[in-house]
Every structure is written in C-alpha cells, then in structure tokens.
Design a protein around this motif. Structure first.
Motif: not given
Length: 64
Positions: A1, A58-59, A61-63
């Motif tokens: 990330m 960002v976390e 969207r990453y999940r």
C-alpha cells in the motif's frame, strides 16, 4: 500500500506504508519514519490527522 505525501524540499513522494514505523511531530515538523534506523525519515507538510486519514482510506480500498 502506498500514499502520496509532500516533502517541503522534494515535492510529492510516494510512501510505502509497509516500511513506515512511525509518524511523528517534532518541533512543529511532521515526519514519517521508516525501517532501517534513526536517519531513515522524511519531513512532510501534511498534518498528522491528514496522514492518518490517508492511511485509513488506503486500507479501506485495499480490504475491498
């Protein structure tokens, strides 16, 4: 990330969150510290709150 941050001397920098060990404020200057040692950091213009919000975004969207 990764997140984009702004260095007052370099301009925009892409920061790998996997290498970040701390986000600090010393003498009114915010810095992002990286693995490696005491000298591995970059001073940024964003506030601590802004950096935290970017990391959370960002976390999320990453999940997904």
């Amino acid at each position: 990330m990764f997140i984009w941050l702004t260095s007052p001397t370099i301009g925009q920098v892409l920061v790998n969150l996997n290498l970040v060990t701390a986000v600090t404020c010393v003498q009114g200057r915010n810095a992002v510290c990286f693995t490696g040692g005491e000298e591995d950091y970059i001073v940024v213009t964003e506030s601590l709150e802004d950096i935290y919000e970017r990391i959370q975004s960002v976390e999320k969207r990453y999940r997904k």
